[in-house]
Design an enzyme around this catalytic site. Structure first.
Site, PDB file in Angstrom:
ATOM      1  N   ALA A  83       7.056  -2.127   8.161  1.00 58.84           N
ATOM      2  CA  ALA A  83       8.343  -2.520   7.595  1.00 58.84           C
ATOM      3  C   ALA A  83       8.358  -4.040   7.496  1.00 58.84           C
ATOM      4  CB  ALA A  83       9.469  -2.019   8.489  1.00 58.84           C
ATOM      5  N   GLY A 122       5.487   1.097   9.977  1.00 63.05           N
ATOM      6  CA  GLY A 122       5.995   1.951   8.906  1.00 63.05           C
ATOM      7  C   GLY A 122       4.920   2.352   7.903  1.00 63.05           C
ATOM      8  N   GLU A 155       3.274   5.290   9.413  1.00 67.87           N
ATOM      9  CA  GLU A 155       4.249   6.387   9.370  1.00 67.87           C
ATOM     10  C   GLU A 155       4.389   6.955   7.955  1.00 67.87           C
ATOM     11  OE1 GLU A 155       6.992   3.596  11.372  1.00 67.87           O
ATOM     12  OE2 GLU A 155       7.482   5.285  12.663  1.00 67.87           O
ATOM     13  N   GLU A 176       4.879  -1.765  16.788  1.00 63.69           N
ATOM     14  CA  GLU A 176       6.292  -2.171  16.877  1.00 63.69           C
ATOM     15  C   GLU A 176       6.635  -2.750  18.239  1.00 63.69           C
ATOM     16  OE1 GLU A 176       5.217   0.685  15.486  1.00 63.69           O
ATOM     17  OE2 GLU A 176       6.423   1.174  13.717  1.00 63.69           O
TER      18      GLU A 176
HETATM   19  C1  HXC Z   1       6.560  -8.968   6.569  1.00 62.41           C
HETATM   20  C2  HXC Z   1       4.292  -9.346   6.631  1.00 62.41           C
HETATM   21  C3  HXC Z   1       4.089  -8.177   7.402  1.00 62.41           C
HETATM   22  C4  HXC Z   1       5.251  -7.394   7.731  1.00 62.41           C
HETATM   23  C5  HXC Z   1       2.181  -9.110   7.065  1.00 62.41           C
HETATM   24  N1  HXC Z   1       3.090  -9.885   6.451  1.00 62.41           N
HETATM   25  N2  HXC Z   1       2.768  -8.055   7.663  1.00 62.41           N
HETATM   26  N3  HXC Z   1       5.507  -9.736   6.214  1.00 62.41           N
HETATM   27  N4  HXC Z   1       6.442  -7.836   7.298  1.00 62.41           N
HETATM   28  N5  HXC Z   1       5.161  -6.246   8.421  1.00 62.41           N
HETATM   29  C6  HXC Z   1       2.843 -11.114   5.702  1.00 62.41           C
HETATM   30  C7  HXC Z   1       2.539 -12.277   6.622  1.00 62.41           C
HETATM   31  O1  HXC Z   1       3.717 -12.837   7.131  1.00 62.41           O
HETATM   32  C8  HXC Z   1       1.802 -13.209   5.673  1.00 62.41           C
HETATM   33  O2  HXC Z   1       2.757 -13.866   4.865  1.00 62.41           O
HETATM   34  C9  HXC Z   1       1.037 -12.246   4.771  1.00 62.41           C
HETATM   35  O3  HXC Z   1       1.700 -10.982   4.885  1.00 62.41           O
HETATM   36  C10 HXC Z   1      -0.410 -12.072   5.224  1.00 62.41           C
HETATM   37  O4  HXC Z   1      -0.403 -11.705   6.578  1.00 62.41           O
HETATM   38  P1  HXC Z   1      -1.265 -12.464   7.699  1.00 62.41           P
HETATM   39  O5  HXC Z   1      -0.656 -12.174   9.004  1.00 62.41           O
HETATM   40  O6  HXC Z   1      -1.447 -13.896   7.326  1.00 62.41           O
HETATM   41  O7  HXC Z   1      -2.663 -11.715   7.531  1.00 62.41           O
HETATM   42  P2  HXC Z   1      -3.760 -11.446   8.637  1.00 62.41           P
HETATM   43  O8  HXC Z   1      -3.975 -12.662   9.493  1.00 62.41           O
HETATM   44  O9  HXC Z   1      -4.916 -10.881   7.888  1.00 62.41           O
HETATM   45  O10 HXC Z   1      -3.141 -10.316   9.607  1.00 62.41           O
HETATM   46  C11 HXC Z   1      -2.889  -9.049   9.101  1.00 62.41           C
HETATM   47  C12 HXC Z   1      -2.005  -8.235  10.092  1.00 62.41           C
HETATM   48  C13 HXC Z   1      -0.731  -9.068  10.432  1.00 62.41           C
HETATM   49  C14 HXC Z   1      -2.789  -7.943  11.369  1.00 62.41           C
HETATM   50  C15 HXC Z   1      -1.655  -6.935   9.403  1.00 62.41           C
HETATM   51  O11 HXC Z   1      -0.138  -9.510   9.202  1.00 62.41           O
HETATM   52  C16 HXC Z   1       0.292  -8.292  11.199  1.00 62.41           C
HETATM   53  O12 HXC Z   1       0.165  -8.105  12.400  1.00 62.41           O
HETATM   54  N6  HXC Z   1       1.376  -7.869  10.529  1.00 62.41           N
HETATM   55  C17 HXC Z   1       2.504  -7.231  11.176  1.00 62.41           C
HETATM   56  C18 HXC Z   1       2.166  -5.819  11.533  1.00 62.41           C
HETATM   57  C19 HXC Z   1       3.353  -5.122  12.225  1.00 62.41           C
HETATM   58  O13 HXC Z   1       3.811  -5.600  13.278  1.00 62.41           O
HETATM   59  N7  HXC Z   1       3.839  -4.032  11.652  1.00 62.41           N
HETATM   60  C20 HXC Z   1       4.965  -3.306  12.185  1.00 62.41           C
HETATM   61  C21 HXC Z   1       6.243  -3.809  11.582  1.00 62.41           C
HETATM   62  S1  HXC Z   1       7.655  -2.987  12.282  1.00 62.41           S
HETATM   63  P3  HXC Z   1       2.729 -15.460   4.662  1.00 62.41           P
HETATM   64  O14 HXC Z   1       3.946 -15.713   3.837  1.00 62.41           O
HETATM   65  O15 HXC Z   1       2.731 -16.075   6.007  1.00 62.41           O
HETATM   66  O16 HXC Z   1       1.428 -15.686   3.903  1.00 62.41           O
HETATM   67  C22 HXC Z   1       7.713  -1.496  11.516  1.00 62.41           C
HETATM   68  C23 HXC Z   1       8.864  -0.612  11.914  1.00 62.41           C
HETATM   69  C24 HXC Z   1       8.808   0.685  11.192  1.00 62.41           C
HETATM   70  O17 HXC Z   1       6.910  -1.174  10.735  1.00 62.41           O
HETATM   71  C25 HXC Z   1      10.008   1.541  11.515  1.00 62.41           C
HETATM   72  C26 HXC Z   1      11.047   1.594  10.442  1.00 62.41           C
HETATM   73  C27 HXC Z   1      10.555   1.780   9.042  1.00 62.41           C
END
Ligand code: HXC
Length: 258
Positions: A65, A109, A112, A132
């Site tokens: 998400a 998400g 999921e 998460e």
């Molecule tokens: C918003 C995101 C994002 C996310 C990545 N980006 N994941 N933006 N929401 N979930 C953005 C980053 O901010 C970055 O933007 C760009 O995408 C590239 O990501 P990087 O982190 O620079 O890439 P990398 O170093 O290769 O790392 C990849 C990654 C990391 C390991 C996937 O991005 C990451 O950990 N993302 C978050 C994963 C996460 O926590 N997901 C769960 C979310 S909560 P900029 O602008 O800086 O270039 C969830 C709840 C679901 O999903 C329940 C309800 C639906």
């Protein structure tokens, strides 16, 4: 169909829906989930479409998400709007078979969403996770429920509590995905599976979905009864006559969805 955050293409009765927010690794925001839900409803209603593939990019199916969109929300905001849930429930209402074709990250998400599809084919680059907990929350659309049913309590607890990622080999070993292929072959493999499904009787294919999904939600006794009734009911179809006649005549069946 023209959208801002997804690309939808249909060819040979197979619709491919590609998540397309490369700037955020296909993070799921409200616009994307609304468009996805609308597209899936339209494809489910389109008689030309017999199977759907949901995919992302080489780098990410979806990284979860959209954290930027969620960060400032309050309990009241997410509770009262039922954040993301309505639109993601839409995928479960699709009656046509949906294959998730996953390369790269399928996190939170994203994992999921893939699990809400009927089955997952992944590239050897795939990484699945429910991170998460690193954000101080828990999964919200199936990461503690579908994942537990898919891989069992031990791995579901491990992934949800530590936030660690599972690679493609472990995902296949654990039963999360049905096949792993080299990244370059992902869409060929998914389209091959979709073509096979598209050639079946649509009545039988939908019935398979109903029966297997029932196994996730009910007791064995009830599930077996449901399956038996479905099996009997298909003898009322022309496709059953055609399928069995074709086998006996040593020819390919021509199903007509009747
Ligand atoms: C918003 C995101 C994002 C996310 C990545 N980006 N994941 N933006 N929401 N979930 C953005 C980053 O901010 C970055 O933007 C760009 O995408 C590239 O990501 P990087 O982190 O620079 O890439 P990398 O170093 O290769 O790392 C990849 C990654 C990391 C390991 C996937 O991005 C990451 O950990 N993302 C978050 C994963 C996460 O926590 N997901 C769960 C979310 S909560 P900029 O602008 O800086 O270039 C969830 C709840 C679901 O999903 C329940 C309800 C639906």
């Amino acid at each position: 169909m023209a959208f801002e955050t997804i690309i939808v293409e249909t060819e040979d009765h197979i619709a491919t829906v590609r998540l397309n927010r490369p700037e955020a690794l296909n993070a799921l925001n409200g616009v994307l989930l609304g468009e996805l839900s609308a597209a899936l409803q339209a494809l489910d209603a389109d008689p030309e479409v017999r199977c759907i593939i949901l995919t992302g990019s080489d780098k990410a199916f979806a990284a979860g998400a959209d954290i930027r969109e969620m960060a400032e929300k309050t309990y009241a905001d997410v509770y009262l709007t039922d954040l993301f849930t309505n639109d993601t429930d839409a995928i479960g209402r699709v009656r046509k078979p949906i294959i998730a074709a996953v390369a790269g990250y399928a996190l939170g998400g994203g994992c999921e969403l893939a699990m809400a599809c009927d089955f997952i084919i992944c590239a050897d680059t795939a990484k699945f996770g429910q991170p998460e907990i690193n954000l101080g929350v828990v999964a919200g659309i199936g990461g503690t429920q579908r994942l537990t049913r898919a891989v069992g309590k031990a791995k579901a607890m491990d992934m949800n509590l530590t936030g660690r990622f599972m690679d493609a080999a472990e995902a296949e070993r654990s039963g999360l995905v049905s096949r792993v292929v080299p990244a370059a072959d992902l869409m060929t493999e998914a389209r091959g599976a979709a073509r096979k499904i598209a050639a079946k009787s649509a009545i039988a294919a939908r019935t398979v979905k109903e029966c297997v999904n029932r196994a996730q939600e009910t007791s064995l006794r009830e599930g077996l009864l449901f399956e038996r009734r479905a099996f009997h009911a298909l003898f009322a179809t022309e496709d059953q006559k055609e399928g069995m006649a074709a086998f006996l005549a040593k020819r390919e069946p021509q199903f007509r969805d009747r």
